[in-house]
Design an enzyme around this catalytic site. Structure first.
Site, mmCIF file in Angstrom:
data_model
loop_
_atom_site.group_PDB
_atom_site.id
_atom_site.type_symbol
_atom_site.label_atom_id
_atom_site.label_comp_id
_atom_site.label_asym_id
_atom_site.label_seq_id
_atom_site.Cartn_x
_atom_site.Cartn_y
_atom_site.Cartn_z
ATOM 1 N N ASP A 63 -4.606 -8.398 46.248
ATOM 2 C CA ASP A 63 -4.692 -7.342 47.259
ATOM 3 C C ASP A 63 -4.866 -5.976 46.595
ATOM 4 O O ASP A 63 -5.435 -5.875 45.513
ATOM 5 C CB ASP A 63 -3.423 -7.386 48.121
ATOM 6 C CG ASP A 63 -3.680 -7.050 49.570
ATOM 7 O OD1 ASP A 63 -4.005 -5.889 49.850
ATOM 8 O OD2 ASP A 63 -3.563 -7.959 50.423
ATOM 9 N N HIS A 122 -1.534 -1.777 51.822
ATOM 10 C CA HIS A 122 -1.774 -3.088 52.423
ATOM 11 C C HIS A 122 -1.059 -4.211 51.656
ATOM 12 O O HIS A 122 -0.393 -5.071 52.237
ATOM 13 C CB HIS A 122 -3.285 -3.319 52.451
ATOM 14 C CG HIS A 122 -3.737 -4.549 53.159
ATOM 15 N ND1 HIS A 122 -3.934 -5.758 52.525
ATOM 16 C CD2 HIS A 122 -4.056 -4.753 54.463
ATOM 17 C CE1 HIS A 122 -4.352 -6.657 53.401
ATOM 18 N NE2 HIS A 122 -4.440 -6.077 54.591
ATOM 19 N N SER A 174 -4.583 -10.387 58.270
ATOM 20 C CA SER A 174 -3.932 -10.060 56.997
ATOM 21 C C SER A 174 -2.430 -10.285 57.075
ATOM 22 O O SER A 174 -1.784 -10.566 56.067
ATOM 23 C CB SER A 174 -4.189 -8.592 56.622
ATOM 24 O OG SER A 174 -5.416 -8.429 55.973
#
Length: 718
Positions: free
Chosen positions: A193, A253, A435
């Site tokens: 990520d 994220h 996600s």
């Protein structure tokens, strides 16, 4: 090819932004897919303490009842006392074992106390010793049951609906009940990520990762590939990611994804993680405007322990890889080669299907062998933004509004950061997207892999599919075949895993305590689970006791020679089937040496006199020794406990012999023959060269006595 995080963006090519603004509960969801929103809130450590036990449940073959059928407590106590005396169990370490009756469950089954508290492995070994007694059907630990584990993290009960039972929230992952069986301990999950911040509720579960972002403009940390996988921020100015692209703030994220997988849990802070006993390996592949497929493929390989040119090897191989990212198009060969290589080394790839609200999933989720995860809401409906289509494996909690049943739009609560550009303070927030759904499934995969570390990627995928809950009635996916197998269910997955796994029983060929120096043989009998997969290997290992050499560690049967007296040995056999599923069992045995009687000298005693001596013995285990005599002379006795031999007024004169045998209650030592000579009094010499026997002496003594008597009576001078 540039790849974007699959968060709650309108398209898979738009980098996600974590929105912290609260959404009114009265807000209605717009119709159609592509809508997304987020909630704010807060997040968090492991449990598992070493319990010690002193209670066993023992079932006897015979019940403690009287002839009238009435339960007899004294009979039950006697059963336990006889078990103690007959088995002579040796607990590992002081003090010595002393079984005591506590209570009864049935006429045959009683609860006993071991006399000292032990850890589970030690008491298990002791129970196996008791089972060697022919009077015992089984012996097992009297386990302490607890309420189902509930994290004390404040956000868990209210905001983390996505972990709850489907009876409470139809879209919950059903972790209550699963956490009592697995927390993901021992499993490494790679988060491929944007990197991960060392959040207070993540730091304890983070491993050293690597930064694979090679483009300096995208890296935003001043260099290319390096050993720092921390997220420096992914903010960008308007137009930086293409003509007309908007300015965005840093999303953090990877930090949000990592918190869902393994946030520190049960620490009274924030919320919980799905597999909070697992470790997170941060692999940074996304920077400003996304990341190149080449960097992602390299990061995937490195995470699974494969070599990447110019990069130090990863010492912490990931069993599970989470890719909450993607792009449109069919699976490229670079991605497919990476997935194939990972499968060959046993690693599992979980990827998000995309957030375009369309039929058709993006890459790498559409690569063969990937567990492709779409998203559903609190009410179990497919989220309006979530891609579905051929290749979708199953659905995980992703939050937001439903395609058919709108719901309240609640998101997924996890760790975050307050910084708009560069890192700020630790925070927590609710977000939504595939996600967020993928790390739920990656965490569940870690729970499964913790129970079955060698499970193959295909077998793990099969367990997830076969245990998924059907899509709820009235939802978008209820009657569709392109939404995957259903909703991920943690408890059902662990139950399914148990049914598929093989079983094995371990036994010792020679019952009872074994003599030191004897060869002891163990046998393993394995059976396939419901999968029908054949047993492929056996593995024996020693758990307790002085180290010994096994004749084989890879066969169904093995043996060893007990080298040390008075030792308790426990061995484990683990079997593995063709799916990589394992089962293990333990078997224990105690070695013992018979006591040795100390030499007893030949004894001589005058007829009519008393004889006494004490037999003694040495015992390598310092067990109490009793002495058993055979063919004792009439009138003599031997105290079995003290070893004291007594013969009062020994006789008649003769030579006698008898045997004394020492015993420690398990084994008898070599008997010793004791010789006793009872002799007559020696002859007394007389005048004139003659001799007198004892009758003559007695006659003279009698005459002397009469003479004294009559002399006194008639005044004879003395």
């Amino acid at each position: 090819m540039k790849i974007k995080p699959q968060h709650f963006a309108v398209t898979a090519l738009t980098l996600c932004i974590a929105t912290l603004a609260a959404v009114s509960t009265a807000q209605m969801a717009p119709q159609g897919k592509g809508f997304s929103t987020a909630h704010s809130s807060a997040f968090a450590g492991p449990l598992q303490t070493e319990h010690r036990f002193d209670r066993l449940i023992v079932r006897f073959k015979d019940g403690a009842v009287t002839r009238a059928g009435v339960f007899d407590f004294n009979a039950a106590r006697s059963q336990v006392a006889l078990l103690q005396a007959g088995t002579a169990p040796k607990l590992p370490g002081p003090p010595a074992a002393s079984l005591a009756y506590l209570k009864s469950i049935t006429a045959e089954t009683h609860v006993v106390i071991s006399g000292q508290k032990l850890n589970r492995a030690e008491l298990f070994a002791f129970a196996k010793q008791l089972e060697q007694d022919p009077r015992v059907v089984y012996a097992e630990i009297d386990e302490i049951a607890q309420p189902l584990f509930t994290p004390n993290d404040p956000a868990y009960p209210g905001q983390q609906w996505h972990y709850q039972s489907p009876a409470v929230f139809p879209g919950g992952l059903n972790l209550p009940g699963a956490w009592d069986r697995s927390t993901g301990k021992g499993v490494v999950v790679a988060v491929i990520d944007t990197g991960v911040r060392p959040h207070v509720d993540l730091a304890a579960n983070l491993l050293p990762g690597y930064d694979f972002v090679s483009d300096l403009a995208m890296a935003n940390d001043g260099d290319g590939r390096d050993g720092n996988a921390s997220d420096p921020g992914t903010w960008n100015l308007a137009g930086a990611c293409g003509t007309g692209s908007p300015a965005t703030r840093s999303t953090w994220h990877g930090t949000h994804v990592a918190g869902t997988i393994a946030a520190v849990t049960n620490n009274g802070t924030g919320g919980a993680g799905v597999a909070f006993g697992a470790k997170v390996l941060p692999v940074r592949v996304l920077g400003v405007c996304g990341g190149f497929g080449s960097d992602i493929a390299a990061g995937m390989r490195w995470a699974a322990g494969l070599s990447v040119p110019g990069v130090p090897d990863n010492p912490n191989k990931a069993k599970v890889l989470n890719l909450s990212l993607g792009s449109s198009g069919t699976c490229g060969q670079t991605f497919q080669d990476a997935v194939n290589a990972l499968k060959n080394v046993g690693s599992v790839v979980v990827a998000a299907t995309g957030n375009d609200g369309q039929i058709g999933i993006g890459q790498p989720a559409n690569c063969a062998g990937v567990i492709a995860v779409t998203a559903h809401t609190k009410l179990g409906d497919n989220a309006d933004y979530a891609n579905i289509g051929a290749g979708t494996t199953l659905s995980g909690p992703g939050g937001g509004y439903g395609s058919n049943i709108a719901g309240d739009g609640a998101g997924i609560y996890s760790t975050l950061n307050t910084g708009a550009t560069s890192p700020g303070a630790d925070s927590y927030a609710s977000s939504q997207g595939t996600s967020m759904a993928a790390p739920h499934v990656a965490g569940l995969a870690a729970l499964l892999a913790s129970v079955q570390p060698a499970i193959t990627p295909d077998a793990l995928r099969s367990v997830l599919i076969s245990s998924a809950r059907p899509h709820p009635a009235g939802t978008f996916c209820e009657k569709r075949s392109d939404c995957g197998a259903g909703l991920a269910d943690a408890k059902a997955a662990l139950d399914r895993l148990d049914s598929l796994a093989p079983s094995v029983a371990a036994s010792v060929a020679q019952a009872g305590v074994q003599r030191t120096g004897a060869t002891v043989t163990f046998n393993a009998a394995a059976s396939a689970g419901s999968s029908g997969s054949a047993i492929s290997s056996y593995e024996w290992s020693q758990l307790t006791g002085p180290a010994v050499r096994l004749s084989s560690t890879t066969a169904a049967s093995t043996s060893f020679v007990a080298p040390a007296p008075g030792a308790s040995y426990t061995f484990q056999v683990k079997v593995t089937d063709g799916l990589g599923l394992t089962a293990a069992n333990q078997v224990s045995v105690t070695s013992n040496t018979a006591p040795v009687l100390n030499p007893i000298a030949a004894q001589t005693v005058l007829h009519g006199s008393n004889l006494s001596f004490t037999a003694s013995a040495t015992d390598a285990e310092n067990n109490s020794v009793v002495f058993v005599a055979n063919n004792l002379p009439a009138g003599s006795s031997l105290n079995p406990a003290s070893g004291v031999f007594t013969w009062n007024a020994a006789g008649p004169a003769a030579n006698y012999s008898f045997t004394i045998t020492p015993s420690d209650g398990t084994f008898s030592g070599a008997p010793q023959t004791v010789s006793v000579a009872v002799t007559a009094p020696p002859p007394v010499s007389g005048g004139g060269g003659g001799s007198m026997d004892w009758l003559d002496v007695l006659a003279l003594l009698s005459l002397a006595t009469l003479s004294v008597y009559f002399g006194r009576r008639h005044g004879t001078p003395r």
